[in-house]
Design a protein around this motif. Structure first.
Motif, PDB file in Angstrom:
ATOM      1  N   ALA A 138      60.878   4.336 -11.743  1.00  0.00           N
ATOM      2  CA  ALA A 138      59.437   4.240 -11.955  1.00  0.00           C
ATOM      3  C   ALA A 138      59.107   3.779 -13.368  1.00  0.00           C
ATOM      4  O   ALA A 138      57.993   3.303 -13.621  1.00  0.00           O
ATOM      5  CB  ALA A 138      58.777   5.584 -11.677  1.00  0.00           C
ATOM      6  N   ALA A 139      60.045   3.930 -14.296  1.00  0.00           N
ATOM      7  CA  ALA A 139      59.846   3.450 -15.668  1.00  0.00           C
ATOM      8  C   ALA A 139      60.378   2.034 -15.866  1.00  0.00           C
ATOM      9  O   ALA A 139      60.398   1.528 -16.983  1.00  0.00           O
ATOM     10  CB  ALA A 139      60.543   4.389 -16.650  1.00  0.00           C
ATOM     11  N   ALA A 157      64.391  10.173 -18.110  1.00  0.00           N
ATOM     12  CA  ALA A 157      63.921   8.795 -17.985  1.00  0.00           C
ATOM     13  C   ALA A 157      63.452   8.218 -19.315  1.00  0.00           C
ATOM     14  O   ALA A 157      63.662   7.027 -19.596  1.00  0.00           O
ATOM     15  CB  ALA A 157      62.797   8.718 -16.955  1.00  0.00           C
ATOM     16  N   LEU A 158      62.810   9.040 -20.146  1.00  0.00           N
ATOM     17  CA  LEU A 158      62.174   8.518 -21.359  1.00  0.00           C
ATOM     18  C   LEU A 158      62.785   9.016 -22.669  1.00  0.00           C
ATOM     19  O   LEU A 158      62.559   8.415 -23.719  1.00  0.00           O
ATOM     20  CB  LEU A 158      60.682   8.898 -21.361  1.00  0.00           C
ATOM     21  CG  LEU A 158      59.820   8.354 -20.230  1.00  0.00           C
ATOM     22  CD1 LEU A 158      58.377   8.798 -20.427  1.00  0.00           C
ATOM     23  CD2 LEU A 158      59.914   6.839 -20.134  1.00  0.00           C
ATOM     24  N   TYR A 159      63.559  10.100 -22.614  1.00  0.00           N
ATOM     25  CA  TYR A 159      63.980  10.750 -23.844  1.00  0.00           C
ATOM     26  C   TYR A 159      65.492  10.711 -24.024  1.00  0.00           C
ATOM     27  O   TYR A 159      66.026  11.333 -24.927  1.00  0.00           O
ATOM     28  CB  TYR A 159      63.490  12.207 -23.810  1.00  0.00           C
ATOM     29  CG  TYR A 159      63.407  12.908 -25.150  1.00  0.00           C
ATOM     30  CD1 TYR A 159      63.353  12.193 -26.348  1.00  0.00           C
ATOM     31  CD2 TYR A 159      63.353  14.281 -25.218  1.00  0.00           C
ATOM     32  CE1 TYR A 159      63.261  12.846 -27.558  1.00  0.00           C
ATOM     33  CE2 TYR A 159      63.256  14.960 -26.420  1.00  0.00           C
ATOM     34  CZ  TYR A 159      63.213  14.230 -27.590  1.00  0.00           C
ATOM     35  OH  TYR A 159      63.115  14.888 -28.801  1.00  0.00           O
ATOM     36  N   ARG A 191      56.451   1.649 -24.729  1.00  0.00           N
ATOM     37  CA  ARG A 191      55.484   0.856 -23.962  1.00  0.00           C
ATOM     38  C   ARG A 191      54.677   1.702 -22.975  1.00  0.00           C
ATOM     39  O   ARG A 191      53.901   1.172 -22.177  1.00  0.00           O
ATOM     40  CB  ARG A 191      56.185  -0.282 -23.225  1.00  0.00           C
ATOM     41  CG  ARG A 191      57.226   0.129 -22.215  1.00  0.00           C
ATOM     42  CD  ARG A 191      57.855  -1.105 -21.568  1.00  0.00           C
ATOM     43  NE  ARG A 191      59.037  -0.778 -20.805  1.00  0.00           N
ATOM     44  CZ  ARG A 191      59.024  -0.305 -19.568  1.00  0.00           C
ATOM     45  NH1 ARG A 191      57.864  -0.112 -18.959  1.00  0.00           N
ATOM     46  NH2 ARG A 191      60.155  -0.021 -18.935  1.00  0.00           N
ATOM     47  N   GLY A 192      54.840   3.003 -23.043  1.00  0.00           N
ATOM     48  CA  GLY A 192      54.037   3.865 -22.168  1.00  0.00           C
ATOM     49  C   GLY A 192      54.467   3.831 -20.723  1.00  0.00           C
ATOM     50  O   GLY A 192      53.634   3.966 -19.818  1.00  0.00           O
ATOM     51  N   TYR A 246      56.819   5.845 -31.187  1.00  0.00           N
ATOM     52  CA  TYR A 246      56.179   4.931 -32.137  1.00  0.00           C
ATOM     53  C   TYR A 246      56.443   5.323 -33.580  1.00  0.00           C
ATOM     54  O   TYR A 246      56.646   4.470 -34.447  1.00  0.00           O
ATOM     55  CB  TYR A 246      54.670   4.906 -31.895  1.00  0.00           C
ATOM     56  CG  TYR A 246      54.213   3.787 -30.989  1.00  0.00           C
ATOM     57  CD1 TYR A 246      54.400   2.449 -31.336  1.00  0.00           C
ATOM     58  CD2 TYR A 246      53.582   4.065 -29.783  1.00  0.00           C
ATOM     59  CE1 TYR A 246      53.980   1.424 -30.519  1.00  0.00           C
ATOM     60  CE2 TYR A 246      53.151   3.037 -28.943  1.00  0.00           C
ATOM     61  CZ  TYR A 246      53.355   1.719 -29.319  1.00  0.00           C
ATOM     62  OH  TYR A 246      52.948   0.699 -28.491  1.00  0.00           O
ATOM     63  N   PHE A 247      56.435   6.620 -33.847  1.00  0.00           N
ATOM     64  CA  PHE A 247      56.435   7.071 -35.240  1.00  0.00           C
ATOM     65  C   PHE A 247      57.720   7.772 -35.654  1.00  0.00           C
ATOM     66  O   PHE A 247      57.772   8.387 -36.717  1.00  0.00           O
ATOM     67  CB  PHE A 247      55.255   8.024 -35.473  1.00  0.00           C
ATOM     68  CG  PHE A 247      53.917   7.375 -35.319  1.00  0.00           C
ATOM     69  CD1 PHE A 247      53.395   6.567 -36.317  1.00  0.00           C
ATOM     70  CD2 PHE A 247      53.184   7.540 -34.151  1.00  0.00           C
ATOM     71  CE1 PHE A 247      52.152   5.953 -36.171  1.00  0.00           C
ATOM     72  CE2 PHE A 247      51.946   6.936 -33.989  1.00  0.00           C
ATOM     73  CZ  PHE A 247      51.426   6.137 -35.003  1.00  0.00           C
TER      74      PHE A 247
END
Length: 352
Positions: A190-191, A233-235, A244-245, A290-291
């Motif tokens: 899904a990502a 999935a994201l980390y 990119r959200g 981002y940061f």
């Protein structure tokens, strides 16, 4: 496909798709052959018997196991009866574990999981998605059994499975471990940057949520599992997908009901809390991505703390966030705070 052929116009991705489609066709053939047996397993494999109602002293419960009626003339102790019934249930469970339908179901789950873990084409996913959705719905009771038992808290709930769980015969997977691993695969797909792949993954995730709502009466039972899947999935690692959200639009789509669905009424209230928790975690990870190179350590530490709080539903994801926070504090020479974060992670691990 080993992928060692890479010359001329040969596309190993096409070869992989062909293999996947052939394997899925074999699974469909097996499902057709074992249709009624698999359907019985999906219903829990139990048919309520009237023998316990019209029988004499001896009856059968809904598992088909003989049960003695209590009577003033019956001399066997209650403890002996309970022991015999437990032994009979264990024997029935052992027989069911080696039945053709059970072996095929576990093998199917293992094959589907292997396909999901590989990088697949849109064509392959469009063939895989209907099989997965059907599996999630037809066998929702066995897939979600540990979560249903935790939610009900019934004294009649089955005994907790041993840890580590007994593995299925290769290449199979047991139902609940399959569900955990499949949810992680689905959120990773899904990502994906490809919208067609994301769409297929979302339909499967919706089927998972609907299955939980039907079997457990609530979608919230999936929150720890899906939180861990989002972390994977994201980390793991934190990178371009988070920046990119990824998953933002997909999670928003899951929160909205599908017109004509049998669960469309009240869907937002049923699934909203779980999906919103995932959306919050996704947003926190995006900010951190981002940061994370920001020289202002205190600002990034606050973001890490927000990520840890958002992932606290899943102990493994929570520990990962806390360990990352500890490392960042240590790099900034905040020794005491780094130790506190590491100690908190150890406490979460011990509780888990």
């Amino acid at each position: 496909n080993t992928g060692h052929v890479n010359t001329g116009h040969v596309n190993t991705g096409h070869v992989n798709t062909a293999v996947t489609l052939a394997v899925l066709a074999l699974l469909q053939g097996g499902q057709a052959h074992l249709g009624w047996r698999l359907a019985a397993m999906g219903e829990g494999g139990k048919r309520r018997s009237t023998l316990s109602v019209v029988g004499g002293r001896n009856g059968r419960d809904e598992t088909g196991i003989s049960r003695r009626r209590s009577s003033s003339f019956w001399t066997t102790s209650r403890a002996t009866i309970v022991k015999e019934e437990a032994a009979a249930r264990a024997a029935a469970a052992a027989a069911a574990a080696v039945s053709p339908a059970r072996v095929f179901l576990e093998g199917s789950m293992g094959v589907l999981l292997a396909a999901m873990r590989r990088r697949q084409s849109v064509t392959a996913w469009r063939a895989l998605s209907p099989l997965l959705r059907r599996l999630l719905w037809d066998h929702r009771a066995s897939l979600l059994a540990p979560l249903i038992a935790q939610k009900t808290g019934s004294k009649d709930a089955p005994e907790p499975e041993p840890f580590p769980p007994t593995p299925a015969a290769p290449p199979g997977e047991k139902p609940y471990p399959f569900l955990e691993k499949a949810s992680t695969c689905l959120l990773r797909v899904a990502a994906s940057p490809l919208p067609e792949l994301r769409a297929e993954a979302v339909t499967c995730l919706r089927a998972l949520l609907e299955s939980a709502l039907n079997a457990a009466g609530a979608v919230t039972v999936l929150r720890p599992m899906l939180t861990y899947a989002l972390c994977a999935a994201l980390y793991a690692p934190l990178g371009a997908a988070a920046r990119r959200g990824a998953l933002a639009a997909e999670l928003s789509a899951l929160r909205r009901p599908v017109r004509g669905s049998s669960v469309s009424d009240g869907w937002e209230s049923a699934a909203g809390a779980t999906v919103q928790a995932l959306e919050s975690a996704s947003a926190r990870l995006r900010e951190l991505a981002y940061f994370q190179a920001n020289p202002d350590v205190e600002a990034v530490v606050e973001m890490e703390c927000a990520v840890a709080a958002a992932l606290s539903w899943a102990p493994a994801a929570h520990c990962k966030a806390l360990r990352s926070l500890s490392k960042r504090l240590e790099d900034g020479q905040h020794w005491v705070e780094a130790a506190e974060a590491a100690a908190t992670a150890a406490g979460v691990a011990m509780q888990a």
